[in-house]
Design an enzyme around this catalytic site. Structure first.
Site, PDB file in Angstrom:
ATOM      1  N   ASN A   1      -9.789   1.878   9.101  1.00 32.01           N
ATOM      2  CA  ASN A   1      -9.108   1.505  10.331  1.00 32.01           C
ATOM      3  C   ASN A   1      -9.716   2.217  11.536  1.00 32.01           C
ATOM      4  O   ASN A   1     -10.349   1.619  12.399  1.00 32.01           O
ATOM      5  CB  ASN A   1      -7.611   1.831  10.201  1.00 32.01           C
ATOM      6  CG  ASN A   1      -6.760   1.316  11.352  1.00 32.01           C
ATOM      7  OD1 ASN A   1      -5.570   1.116  11.198  1.00 32.01           O
ATOM      8  ND2 ASN A   1      -7.319   1.076  12.525  1.00 32.01           N
ATOM      9  N   THR A   2      -9.584   3.548  11.561  1.00 28.09           N
ATOM     10  CA  THR A   2      -9.945   4.310  12.745  1.00 28.09           C
ATOM     11  C   THR A   2     -11.410   4.134  13.134  1.00 28.09           C
ATOM     12  O   THR A   2     -11.731   4.044  14.329  1.00 28.09           O
ATOM     13  CB  THR A   2      -9.648   5.810  12.514  1.00 28.09           C
ATOM     14  OG1 THR A   2      -8.311   5.931  12.005  1.00 28.09           O
ATOM     15  CG2 THR A   2      -9.757   6.589  13.803  1.00 28.09           C
TER      16      THR A   2
ATOM     17  N   GLY B   1      -8.163   9.309   8.949  1.00 28.33           N
ATOM     18  CA  GLY B   1      -8.550   9.427  10.352  1.00 28.33           C
ATOM     19  C   GLY B   1      -9.601  10.472  10.644  1.00 28.33           C
ATOM     20  O   GLY B   1      -9.954  10.678  11.808  1.00 28.33           O
TER      21      GLY B   1
ATOM     22  N   GLY C   1     -10.725   7.973   5.558  1.00 28.82           N
ATOM     23  CA  GLY C   1     -11.749   8.987   5.764  1.00 28.82           C
ATOM     24  C   GLY C   1     -13.122   8.446   6.124  1.00 28.82           C
ATOM     25  O   GLY C   1     -14.016   9.213   6.466  1.00 28.82           O
TER      26      GLY C   1
ATOM     27  N   LYS D   1       0.875  -1.169   0.000  1.00 27.05           N
ATOM     28  CA  LYS D   1       0.000   0.000   0.000  1.00 27.05           C
ATOM     29  C   LYS D   1       0.912   1.217   0.000  1.00 27.05           C
ATOM     30  O   LYS D   1       1.567   1.514   1.002  1.00 27.05           O
ATOM     31  CB  LYS D   1      -0.910  -0.005   1.235  1.00 27.05           C
ATOM     32  CG  LYS D   1      -1.767   1.250   1.320  1.00 27.05           C
ATOM     33  CD  LYS D   1      -2.606   1.296   2.593  1.00 27.05           C
ATOM     34  CE  LYS D   1      -3.079   2.720   2.834  1.00 27.05           C
ATOM     35  NZ  LYS D   1      -3.857   2.861   4.057  1.00 27.05           N
TER      36      LYS D   1
END
Lengths: 65, 253
Positions: B201-202, B152, B180, B91
């Site tokens: 992720n976040t 994030g 995002g 990535k």
């Protein structure tokens, strides 16, 4: 000689990158190595000499997004 | 779908910021993700436990170049990741600005060209810019990963029109919304728009209950994908009765 190991000053007598890894006790297969900003493959560590002021990075898998 | 690898699950999950290793492990499982992202950082305590989680997950590993600001840093990190994880997948992030975490498209294309030529399967973190996308394809990328919003931020899809145009412009290229996404509804919208997968992720890691949120995202992404396949009705400006007028009684006295 004094080198920079993962951002910290480090005194070592290890002549090569492979010797340094043995000295630090890090599992050799668990890290990837770079010397002065260049990737050093595992197979080349034993033939990669360390010199005064060398910047060594030992990187391991970490959490990431 | 991605460099010859077909996935059953269209959610890719990041492994950072979870409250504990146990929650991370459970969240990966609950998400059904087959691809998880990881980073390379300086060797420190606790590394063994994380490696076990990666191994036990059975997931394909997608290492990132997070935090790299130059072509050289990103390329070196990719080399190190390929050896450590035994995968050509990378990535590719080349960050242009520390505050916005916006990709530097010029350095990104240059790094992608180098890595593709060296046999990497590059997943570039990019913007919805069509020309940058074309340059990345020219460089050898077979996947594009436009941001939904800054990393994030949890803002969702900030430029829906631009993302729609990107989907239309690259009909044959797998497109992944990366970064995002804050809520399952946003991930579902990405899938309804025709994106092939979502990387986040976040939104999971920082939920009050990450494991349940992982499950919520999995269901939303499955639903969005189904909706895309089913074909959404076109929106109208005006109302249109769904119940037929034919057969309606005359009840006015």
């Amino acid at each position: 000689m004094r080198i920079d190991l993962n951002g910290a000053s480090y005194e070592t007598a290890a002549p090569t990158l492979a010797d340094l890894i043995v000295e630090t006790g890090v599992e050799a297969a668990a890290v990837a190595t770079a010397l002065n900003g260049r990737f050093v493959p595992c197979a080349a560590r034993a033939s990669t000499p360390l010199t005064q002021g060398a910047k060594v990075e030992l990187l391991a898998p970490m959490q990431g997004g | 779908m991605f460099y010859g690898t077909d996935l059953n699950t269209r959610l890719m999950l990041g492994t950072a910021q979870y409250p504990s290793p146990e929650v991370l492990r459970a969240a990966i499982s609950a998400s059904g993700a087959e691809v998880i992202t990881v980073s390379l950082r300086r060797e420190g305590p606790g590394g063994t436990g994380f490696r076990d989680i990666l191994q036990d997950s059975g997931c394909r590993i997608l290492p990132n170049t997070a935090g790299c600001h130059t072509v050289r840093e990103a390329v070196t990190t990719a080399h190190m990741a390929r050896e450590l994880f035994g995968t050509p997948w990378i990535k590719l992030e080349v960050i242009g600005h520390a505050d916005t975490l916006q990709p530097d498209p010029f350095a990104l294309v240059e790094a992608a060209r180098i890595l593709c030529a060296e046999g990497f399967d590059v997943f570039p973190y990019t913007t919805e810019d069509l020309i940058v996308g074309e340059k990345l394809i020219e460089a050898g990328c077979r996947v594009l990963m436009p941001w939904g919003a800054p990393i994030g931020s949890g803002q969702g899809l900030r430029n829906i029109g631009g993302l729609r145009a990107m989907r239309a412009h690259f009909p044959q290229v797998p497109l992944v919304i990366d970064a995002g996404i804050g809520a399952p509804s946003q991930a579902m919208l990405a899938m309804e728009l025709g994106f092939d997968a979502v990387l986040l992720n976040t939104a999971v890691a920082k939920a009050l209950d990450p494991v349940t949120m992982a499950r919520a995202f999995a269901q939303a992404i499955t639903a969005g994908r189904l909706a895309r396949e089913a074909g959404l009705m076109p929106a109208r400006d005006m109302a249109q009765a769904s119940t037929p007028v034919f057969g309606m009684a005359e009840l006015l006295a």
